[in-house]
Design a protein around this motif. Structure first.
Motif, short mmCIF file in Angstrom:
data_model
loop_
_atom_site.label_atom_id
_atom_site.label_comp_id
_atom_site.label_asym_id
_atom_site.label_seq_id
_atom_site.Cartn_x
_atom_site.Cartn_y
_atom_site.Cartn_z
N GLU A 164 0.81 -1.21 0.00
CA GLU A 164 0.00 0.00 0.00
C GLU A 164 0.85 1.27 0.00
O GLU A 164 0.38 2.32 -0.40
CB GLU A 164 -0.88 0.03 1.26
CG GLU A 164 -2.08 -0.88 1.18
CD GLU A 164 -3.13 -0.31 0.23
OE1 GLU A 164 -3.93 0.49 0.68
OE2 GLU A 164 -3.11 -0.67 -0.95
N SER A 165 2.08 1.19 0.50
CA SER A 165 2.83 2.41 0.77
C SER A 165 2.98 3.31 -0.45
O SER A 165 2.86 4.52 -0.31
CB SER A 165 4.22 2.11 1.30
OG SER A 165 4.18 1.03 2.16
N ALA A 166 3.28 2.72 -1.61
CA ALA A 166 3.49 3.56 -2.79
C ALA A 166 2.19 4.22 -3.21
O ALA A 166 2.19 5.37 -3.64
CB ALA A 166 4.07 2.74 -3.93
N ALA A 167 1.08 3.50 -3.05
CA ALA A 167 -0.22 4.05 -3.45
C ALA A 167 -0.56 5.25 -2.58
O ALA A 167 -1.31 6.13 -2.98
CB ALA A 167 -1.30 2.99 -3.34
N GLN A 168 -0.03 5.27 -1.36
CA GLN A 168 -0.36 6.37 -0.43
C GLN A 168 0.65 7.52 -0.46
O GLN A 168 0.52 8.48 0.29
CB GLN A 168 -0.47 5.80 0.99
CG GLN A 168 -1.71 4.95 1.15
CD GLN A 168 -1.74 4.19 2.45
OE1 GLN A 168 -0.88 4.37 3.30
NE2 GLN A 168 -2.72 3.33 2.58
N ASP A 169 1.66 7.40 -1.29
CA ASP A 169 2.66 8.46 -1.38
C ASP A 169 2.05 9.80 -1.76
O ASP A 169 1.04 9.84 -2.44
CB ASP A 169 3.65 8.16 -2.54
CG ASP A 169 4.68 7.13 -2.17
OD1 ASP A 169 4.81 6.84 -0.98
OD2 ASP A 169 5.32 6.62 -3.10
N SER A 170 2.76 10.87 -1.40
CA SER A 170 2.44 12.18 -1.99
C SER A 170 2.52 12.02 -3.50
O SER A 170 3.36 11.26 -4.00
CB SER A 170 3.46 13.22 -1.56
OG SER A 170 3.13 13.79 -0.33
N PHE A 171 1.67 12.73 -4.23
CA PHE A 171 1.67 12.79 -5.70
C PHE A 171 1.10 11.55 -6.36
O PHE A 171 0.87 11.55 -7.55
CB PHE A 171 3.06 13.06 -6.30
CG PHE A 171 3.75 14.24 -5.72
CD1 PHE A 171 3.23 15.50 -5.89
CD2 PHE A 171 4.91 14.09 -4.98
CE1 PHE A 171 3.86 16.61 -5.35
CE2 PHE A 171 5.55 15.19 -4.44
CZ PHE A 171 5.02 16.45 -4.62
#
Ligand code: ADE
Length: 253
Positions: A164-171
């Protein structure tokens, strides 16, 4: 994916990619990294890679031939065709959309400049794309290459622990990230927003989305312009704006 870096400082690039998420991606073989030094293909006892600028002026310009030979060797090191990307302040500015595009390629070659630059003819004949990491001048392309490698390395499948982490990144959805908190819930510096310790997952999701929208409006309003907000997002943002009435576009930190 495989990334070949042409640089006068191969150790710098190797070291930069040796830590944290990207270091692990390299260890696990999710990212293959090879650095090539044009000095190894330079002629003469001094292995010259640069010369004075035609027309005069200060600074040295990187020679065509050592770079050309090094790019050819890098290309031939794997069967997959690779675009050559030159890191330069004259390039198109890198953003997360571009990072995503690059991360999906099977391969690329990053070319780092030094001194005053690279002979323009090499750029015209060998470079597919020029990329800048921002409107400031670095003393060479290595730091910029390290930035590109980090940004694409962490997006390789399996590189981040939590999918999930990348999906929740800024931008990732065109917005800035929401604020994050951890324990202790109450501290001299303040308390964690109550909603985050409420256990109400729907309310937490709503709060995070609202913070994301609100922060983007406060700090980077131009990012909101191209976005078509749905009715729920618009309501969340309107509510946030009401709470921040009188402080439009003021930094909230
Ligand atoms: N080389 C020097 N400055 C640079 C920048 N801002 N972006 C990419 N490469 C560079």
């Amino acid at each position: 994916m495989r990334v070949d870096v042409v640089t006068l400082f191969p150790e710098f690039v190797r070291q930069c990619a040796g830590f944290g998420v990207v270091g692990r991606a390299v260890e696990r073989g999710l990212l293959e990294l090879e650095a090539w030094n044009p000095r190894d293909r330079a002629e003469g006892g001094y292995r010259r890679v640069d010369d004075t600028a035609c027309g005069g002026g200060p600074g040295m310009v990187l020679l065509i031939e050592p770079l050309r030979k090094t790019l050819a060797a890098a290309r031939q090191a794997a069967a997959t065709p690779a675009p050559v990307i030159f890191l330069s302040p004259q390039g198109r500015r890198l953003n997360q959309d571009k990072v995503r595009q690059l991360a999906a390629l099977p391969r690329m070659i990053l070319l780092c400049g030094r001194y005053e630059g690279i002979d323009q003819r090499l750029i015209e004949h060998e470079v597919d794309e020029e990329l800048s990491i921002g409107d400031y001048v670095l003393s060479g392309g290595e730091l910029a290459a390290a930035v590109v490698i980090d940004a694409i390395g962490r997006l390789q499948e399996g590189a981040l622990g939590d999918a999930e982490s990348a999906a929740q990144d800024s931008f990732s959805d065109g917005l800035l990230d929401c604020p994050h908190y951890t324990r202790p819930v109450v501290h001299e510096f303040g308390a964690v927003p109550a909603v985050l310790v409420s256990g109400d997952h729907a309310a937490i999701k709503r709060w995070r989305r609202q913070q994301s929208l609100g922060r983007t409006w406060l700090r980077r309003p131009e990012l909101l312009e191209p976005l078509l907000l749905n009715a729920d997002d618009q309501r969340l943002l309107d509510e946030f704006k009401l709470e921040h009435k009188g402080h439009p576009h003021e930094q909230d930190h």
